[in-house]
Design an enzyme around this catalytic site. Structure first.
Site, short mmCIF file in Angstrom:
data_model
loop_
_atom_site.label_atom_id
_atom_site.label_comp_id
_atom_site.label_asym_id
_atom_site.label_seq_id
_atom_site.Cartn_x
_atom_site.Cartn_y
_atom_site.Cartn_z
N ASP A 8 -97.91 -49.19 57.58
CA ASP A 8 -97.64 -47.34 57.80
C ASP A 8 -97.50 -46.76 56.98
OD1 ASP A 8 -95.25 -46.84 59.45
OD2 ASP A 8 -94.18 -47.36 57.52
N LEU A 9 -97.42 -45.47 57.80
CA LEU A 9 -97.31 -44.36 56.66
C LEU A 9 -96.11 -44.48 55.78
CD1 LEU A 9 -98.99 -41.52 55.69
CD2 LEU A 9 -98.56 -40.98 57.55
N ASP A 10 -95.43 -43.43 56.77
CA ASP A 10 -94.00 -43.11 55.85
C ASP A 10 -93.48 -43.63 55.45
OD1 ASP A 10 -91.64 -41.52 55.61
OD2 ASP A 10 -90.39 -41.65 57.69
N THR A 16 -92.76 -39.58 53.85
CA THR A 16 -92.23 -37.68 54.33
C THR A 16 -91.52 -38.20 55.22
OG1 THR A 16 -93.73 -39.51 56.65
CG2 THR A 16 -94.64 -37.12 54.85
N LYS A 44 -86.47 -43.98 61.54
CA LYS A 44 -88.02 -44.34 61.16
C LYS A 44 -88.39 -45.31 61.56
CE LYS A 44 -86.72 -43.60 56.10
NZ LYS A 44 -86.65 -44.73 54.72
N SER A 115 -99.39 -46.28 62.13
CA SER A 115 -98.62 -45.14 61.70
C SER A 115 -97.81 -44.19 63.32
CB SER A 115 -98.85 -44.30 60.98
OG SER A 115 -97.77 -42.97 60.89
N ALA A 116 -96.94 -44.54 63.85
CA ALA A 116 -96.07 -43.66 64.80
C ALA A 116 -96.94 -41.97 64.84
CB ALA A 116 -94.51 -43.63 64.68
N LYS A 146 -93.33 -48.91 68.44
CA LYS A 146 -93.00 -50.38 67.66
C LYS A 146 -91.16 -49.96 67.97
CE LYS A 146 -95.45 -48.33 63.61
NZ LYS A 146 -95.75 -48.28 61.95
N GLU A 170 -94.85 -52.59 56.04
CA GLU A 170 -94.10 -51.67 56.56
C GLU A 170 -92.47 -51.38 55.58
OE1 GLU A 170 -93.29 -49.97 59.04
OE2 GLU A 170 -93.85 -49.83 60.26
N ASP A 171 -91.60 -50.06 56.52
CA ASP A 171 -90.35 -50.25 54.99
C ASP A 171 -89.57 -49.88 56.41
OD1 ASP A 171 -91.62 -47.78 56.74
OD2 ASP A 171 -89.84 -46.57 55.34
P1 B16 Z 1 -94.76 -37.42 63.97
P2 B16 Z 1 -95.00 -43.93 60.57
C1 B16 Z 1 -93.13 -42.59 61.61
O1 B16 Z 1 -93.60 -42.97 60.82
C2 B16 Z 1 -91.99 -42.19 61.00
O2 B16 Z 1 -91.06 -42.91 60.49
C3 B16 Z 1 -90.69 -41.64 62.37
O3 B16 Z 1 -89.59 -40.53 61.41
C4 B16 Z 1 -91.71 -39.51 62.61
O4 B16 Z 1 -91.06 -39.60 63.45
C5 B16 Z 1 -92.96 -40.62 63.77
O5 B16 Z 1 -93.68 -40.93 62.40
C6 B16 Z 1 -93.87 -39.91 64.61
O6 B16 Z 1 -94.63 -38.48 63.58
O7 B16 Z 1 -93.84 -36.17 64.60
O8 B16 Z 1 -95.32 -36.99 62.79
O9 B16 Z 1 -95.65 -37.65 64.87
O10 B16 Z 1 -93.00 -44.83 60.05
O11 B16 Z 1 -94.85 -45.12 61.67
O12 B16 Z 1 -95.47 -43.71 59.62
MG MG Z 2 -92.44 -46.16 58.34
#
Ligand code: B16
Ligand code: MG
Length: 216
Positions: A8-10, A16, A44, A115-116, A146, A170-171
């Site tokens: 996962d990223l964030d 972030t 998240k 990552s989303a 997710k 994952e967090d």
């Molecule tokens: P974007 P992850 C997610 O990252 C974030 O946790 C979530 O808060 C955010 O809305 C989503 O990415 C989409 O991000 O707006 O940059 O496309 O935890 O899946 O890495």
């Molecule tokens: Mg995350």
């Protein structure tokens, strides 16, 4: 023996969430909706449009905007979010991440990103770790976000391994649920929140090594 890692990223590679929070809080305020950090926790791992829907529902304004208006609001949030990322550098990697990625390369173990975030390639580039990833799953290609396992299954496929041969990091609770539903070993990263269903939970990536995890 495990054969690859899915990240996962964030919250795992970099934090972030604080920038997402600032941008969503300001967007919500412009719509007369007040969100706090506790509410932000529920966003998240959730996609951009699903996050907006949750905010509108929270403010009892879910019926007030057309699809086109919501697209514009999501763009407005993203414009501010991207501006907040301008000064992101290698120093913004979370503890242990760089070391771990170096170890994967030394062991020739492939890594994929699940990552989303549609901003993920740009973020990895700014953090100086893009080259450690054999593949980044495109969130636009997903039917469901997710906690659906789709993103994790695609990530394993992209590095040519079966889900049972992969370890996911994952967090967020939605992410752990997705990793487990995909049939992978789940490592939860959190010092504060108990992540239900994780096979192993650590406070940060400094607490794991590639050699140790390949044997789980
Ligand atoms: P974007 P992850 C997610 O990252 C974030 O946790 C979530 O808060 C955010 O809305 C989503 O990415 C989409 O991000 O707006 O940059 O496309 O935890 O899946 O890495
Ligand atoms: Mg995350």
């Amino acid at each position: 023996m495990k054969k690859g890692f899915v990240f996962d990223l964030d919250g795992v590679i970099t934090d972030t969430a604080k920038f997402h929070y600032t941008a969503w809080r300001n967007l919500a305020a412009s719509l007369d909706i007040t969100i706090d950090e506790a509410f932000n926790e529920t966003l998240k791992g959730i996609s951009r449009m699903d996050s907006l829907d949750r905010i509108l529902l929270y403010g009892h304004k879910e019926k007030d905007y057309t699809a086109a208006e919501k697209t514009r609001l999501a763009e407005q949030k993203n414009d501010e979010y991207v501006k907040l990322l301008a000064n992101l550098t290698e120093a913004d990697l979370l503890p242990g991440v760089h070391d771990f990625l170096v170890q994967t390369k030394a062991h020739s173990i492939p890594c994929a990103l699940a990552s989303a975030s549609k901003n993920a390639p740009m973020i990895l580039q700014k953090l100086g770790v893009l080259d450690y990833f054999a593949h980044i799953v495109d969130p636009e290609s997903l039917k469901k976000g997710k906690p659906d396992p789709e993103i994790f299954i695609k990530a394993a496929e992209s590095i040519h391994i079966a889900p049972e041969e992969a370890i996911g990091f994952e967090d967020a609770q939605a992410g752990i649920a997705g990793i487990k539903a995909a049939g992978m070993y789940a490592v939860g990263i959190s010092a504060t929140e108990k992540l239900a269903g994780a096979d192993l939970q650590v406070a940060s990536m400094t607490d794991v090594t590639v050699e140790q995890l390949l044997k789980v």
